[in-house]
Design a protein around this motif. Sequence first.
Motif, PDB file in Angstrom:
ATOM      1  N   CYS A 106       6.602  -9.291  -2.764  1.00 27.01           N
ATOM      2  CA  CYS A 106       6.379  -9.348  -1.320  1.00 27.01           C
ATOM      3  C   CYS A 106       7.613  -9.863  -0.590  1.00 27.01           C
ATOM      4  O   CYS A 106       7.990  -9.324   0.464  1.00 27.01           O
ATOM      5  CB  CYS A 106       5.184 -10.247  -1.003  1.00 27.01           C
ATOM      6  SG  CYS A 106       3.588  -9.618  -1.570  1.00 27.01           S
ATOM      7  N   CYS A 109       4.854  -4.921   2.268  1.00 25.12           N
ATOM      8  CA  CYS A 109       4.041  -6.034   1.762  1.00 25.12           C
ATOM      9  C   CYS A 109       4.334  -7.330   2.506  1.00 25.12           C
ATOM     10  O   CYS A 109       4.834  -8.307   1.913  1.00 25.12           O
ATOM     11  CB  CYS A 109       4.294  -6.229   0.266  1.00 25.12           C
ATOM     12  SG  CYS A 109       3.852  -4.836  -0.761  1.00 25.12           S
ATOM     13  N   ILE A 153      -2.142  -9.563   2.939  1.00 22.27           N
ATOM     14  CA  ILE A 153      -0.981  -8.811   3.399  1.00 22.27           C
ATOM     15  C   ILE A 153      -1.232  -8.366   4.838  1.00 22.27           C
ATOM     16  O   ILE A 153      -2.319  -7.883   5.168  1.00 22.27           O
ATOM     17  CB  ILE A 153      -0.748  -7.566   2.507  1.00 22.27           C
ATOM     18  CG1 ILE A 153      -0.660  -7.967   1.028  1.00 22.27           C
ATOM     19  CG2 ILE A 153       0.483  -6.804   2.958  1.00 22.27           C
ATOM     20  CD1 ILE A 153       0.505  -8.837   0.680  1.00 22.27           C
ATOM     21  N   GLY A 157      -0.282  -1.788   3.870  1.00 22.97           N
ATOM     22  CA  GLY A 157      -0.741  -2.805   2.929  1.00 22.97           C
ATOM     23  C   GLY A 157      -1.580  -2.279   1.788  1.00 22.97           C
ATOM     24  O   GLY A 157      -2.063  -3.070   0.969  1.00 22.97           O
ATOM     25  N   THR A 169      -0.082  -0.487  -0.288  1.00 23.56           N
ATOM     26  CA  THR A 169       0.991  -0.406  -1.273  1.00 23.56           C
ATOM     27  C   THR A 169       0.713  -1.229  -2.539  1.00 23.56           C
ATOM     28  O   THR A 169       0.958  -0.744  -3.651  1.00 23.56           O
ATOM     29  CB  THR A 169       2.325  -0.837  -0.638  1.00 23.56           C
ATOM     30  OG1 THR A 169       2.638   0.073   0.435  1.00 23.56           O
ATOM     31  CG2 THR A 169       3.453  -0.829  -1.641  1.00 23.56           C
ATOM     32  N   PRO A 170       0.195  -2.475  -2.451  1.00 19.22           N
ATOM     33  CA  PRO A 170      -0.099  -3.216  -3.682  1.00 19.22           C
ATOM     34  C   PRO A 170      -1.100  -2.513  -4.597  1.00 19.22           C
ATOM     35  O   PRO A 170      -1.015  -2.649  -5.825  1.00 19.22           O
ATOM     36  CB  PRO A 170      -0.655  -4.549  -3.164  1.00 19.22           C
ATOM     37  CG  PRO A 170      -0.013  -4.715  -1.831  1.00 19.22           C
ATOM     38  CD  PRO A 170       0.036  -3.336  -1.257  1.00 19.22           C
TER      39      PRO A 170
END
Length: 273
Positions: A47, A54, A118, A232, A234-235
């Motif tokens: 992050c 992130c 996030i 967010g 993305t994770p």
Amino acid sequence: MSTPEDIRLQCRKEILTTHTSGLAPGYMQANLIILPSSVAEDFYALCKRNPVPCPLIGRTVGGPTALDNELLITNNSKNGFDIRTDFPQYCIYHKGKLQGTANNCLKQWQDGYVGFLIGCSYSFEGALIEAGLPPKNMIRGTNVTMYKTSKIMDPAGVFVGCPYVVSMRPYKKKDIDTVRKVTSKYALTHGEPIDWGYDGANRLGIHNLNTPDYGDPIDIQEDEIPVFWGCGVTPQLAVETLGDIIETEVISHSPGCMLLLDVTYDDYSKLKE
């Protein structure tokens, strides 16, 4: 109008189980990823190295009911806070594969898990409305459109080769400068677009705008172009990319189903200065 606390309670009671776009305008919203402690520090570093997709705004401490950032959930919240129940819907992953969704993750939570919040682009949608440029997904009452991309994050620990996810909102070409200016003020929740236009879609490796990977499809009129922001989700794609490197279950929010926070972006950004 419902307050963020009202909305969290609706989630906890499983009354609200769908996307949160447009709810409690002005208040921040947050994405979620819950990871075992074995990879938590690597994700924290990820992050910090990749604040656009992130933007980390908080994480749990000592269990699922407390955050390290007291700005996000006020101490006088009479109903308390629980990261396992206060999102509308959760995704459950095992060894990088989505196993299903649930309205809480009480059964999945384990000692040693760390929940990360996030920043979410929903946090700037109110500002776009005030500028006379409401996102089309809000007008339609649909989830925002999201795509996997070929853009790779800077690596951290086990998180190597992890692509961005982007959200997309169509806008007219003449409005792009205003859209960029409005959203650039929201650096703690993805900030201004990372690309736009059909050439931008190609640069991001998005080849079919009619078929999003997450959220709902949205039409793009002849006088509009796609505009892309860091996202967010993305994770979640990072967890899929790692596959069985993480052996225990991983939990995330269901795309579009966010946590409502008790702070506005303006107040939050001032307090963070």
